[in-house]
Design an enzyme around this catalytic site. Structure first.
Site, PDB file in Angstrom:
ATOM      1  N   GLY A 189     -14.138 -36.655  73.980  1.00  0.00           N
ATOM      2  CA  GLY A 189     -13.660 -35.830  75.075  1.00  0.00           C
ATOM      3  C   GLY A 189     -14.704 -35.715  76.167  1.00  0.00           C
ATOM      4  O   GLY A 189     -15.267 -36.707  76.620  1.00  0.00           O
ATOM      5  N   ASP A 190     -14.978 -34.485  76.595  1.00  0.00           N
ATOM      6  CA  ASP A 190     -15.995 -34.265  77.631  1.00  0.00           C
ATOM      7  C   ASP A 190     -17.241 -33.619  77.037  1.00  0.00           C
ATOM      8  O   ASP A 190     -17.933 -32.854  77.701  1.00  0.00           O
ATOM      9  CB  ASP A 190     -15.433 -33.409  78.769  1.00  0.00           C
ATOM     10  CG  ASP A 190     -14.958 -32.046  78.300  1.00  0.00           C
ATOM     11  OD1 ASP A 190     -14.793 -31.861  77.078  1.00  0.00           O
ATOM     12  OD2 ASP A 190     -14.751 -31.155  79.147  1.00  0.00           O
ATOM     13  N   GLU A 191     -17.530 -33.957  75.787  1.00  0.00           N
ATOM     14  CA  GLU A 191     -18.674 -33.384  75.078  1.00  0.00           C
ATOM     15  C   GLU A 191     -19.731 -34.454  74.834  1.00  0.00           C
ATOM     16  O   GLU A 191     -19.453 -35.509  74.267  1.00  0.00           O
ATOM     17  CB  GLU A 191     -18.215 -32.786  73.747  1.00  0.00           C
ATOM     18  CG  GLU A 191     -19.199 -31.820  73.132  1.00  0.00           C
ATOM     19  CD  GLU A 191     -18.608 -31.049  71.970  1.00  0.00           C
ATOM     20  OE1 GLU A 191     -18.533 -29.807  72.061  1.00  0.00           O
ATOM     21  OE2 GLU A 191     -18.207 -31.689  70.984  1.00  0.00           O
TER      22      GLU A 191
END
Length: 246
Positions: A161-163
């Site tokens: 994801g955006d991690e």
């Protein structure tokens, strides 16, 4: 990739050795490579196969010269399997391997180790407004900015994801981790130029340090995650260091 280049050079030195003594000297480096905990398991297993061929005279004569091509093929396959196809950073699996290896090394040597966990703020609106292709392009640019800040001081990876996550071994003090975290925050705050628009996002960071109470490598990740959500609750666009309450 440095691990692969190192093994490739060892193989080349074995092949081009002009004496039995030179070959044995290089062979010692190969055997040392096979037991290093900071090397990927697949690469260590590959190195062990080469070492077995060295031991067998017929193997040296008939097969060793083909190992270089096999190594190149194996290195490409390993890279694809262990790196995120979008950002080209190490993926979750490779990061866990590195985390476990450096955790063990740091515990034994008493070295300082820090983990930085980063989550993008306001990323979903970019996807919703500009589309997933724009979101993917943004993630790619974020990865480049993180790599530019971290350079050779640590290992940056995408968990999904955006991690993103950064592992910082061999720290002199905690301040080094805080400086890197602050530089990442400032870098993410700068505008991102996408095909469809110029966008602004922010990020929240959690930091955790290895200490005597840390029970295992996943504990570092868990505590960094707790600290990251504290950063979000505090207003985002900042870092928070985990404080062990035990």
């Amino acid at each position: 990739m440095s691990d692969i280049k190192e093994l490739n050079q060892i193989v080349r030195n074995i092949i081009t050795a002009n004496s039995y003594g030179a070959q044995m000297e290089t062979g010692q480096k190969l055997f040392a490579y096979t037991v290093r905990r900071d090397i990927d398991q697949e690469l260590r297993a590959f190195a062990e196969n080469i070492a077995m061929l060295m031991i067998q005279k017929e193997g040296r004569e008939l097969h060793l010269e083909f190992m270089n091509d096999d190594l190149q093929k194996t290195s490409r396959q390993l890279h694809v399997a262990k790196h995120d196809p979008l950002t080209h950073l190490p993926n979750r699996g490779l990061f866990y391997e590195k985390l476990a290896a450096f955790f063990e090394i740091s515990q034994k040597k008493g070295d300082k180790l820090a983990l930085i966990l980063l989550d993008l703020d306001n990323f979903k609106p970019v996807n919703d407004t500009h589309g997933h292709d724009a979101g993917d392009a943004l993630l790619g640019q974020v990865a480049l900015r993180i790599k530019e800040v971290v350079k050779d001081s640590g290992i940056a990876a995408r968990l999904g994801g955006d991690e993103f996550v950064v592992l910082l071994p061999d720290l002199q003090n905690k301040k080094e981790a805080y400086v890197i975290a602050q530089k990442i925050l400032l870098s993410i705050k700068k505008p991102f130029k996408l095909t469809s628009a110029m966008v602004f996002i922010d990020s929240s960071i959690g930091i955790c340090f290895l200490d005597q109470t840390t029970k295992g490598p996943r504990t570092l990740l868990k505590n960094a995650d707790l600290a990251m959500y504290e950063a979000k609750k505090a207003g985002r666009g900042r870092y928070v260091a985990h404080i062990n309450e035990e």
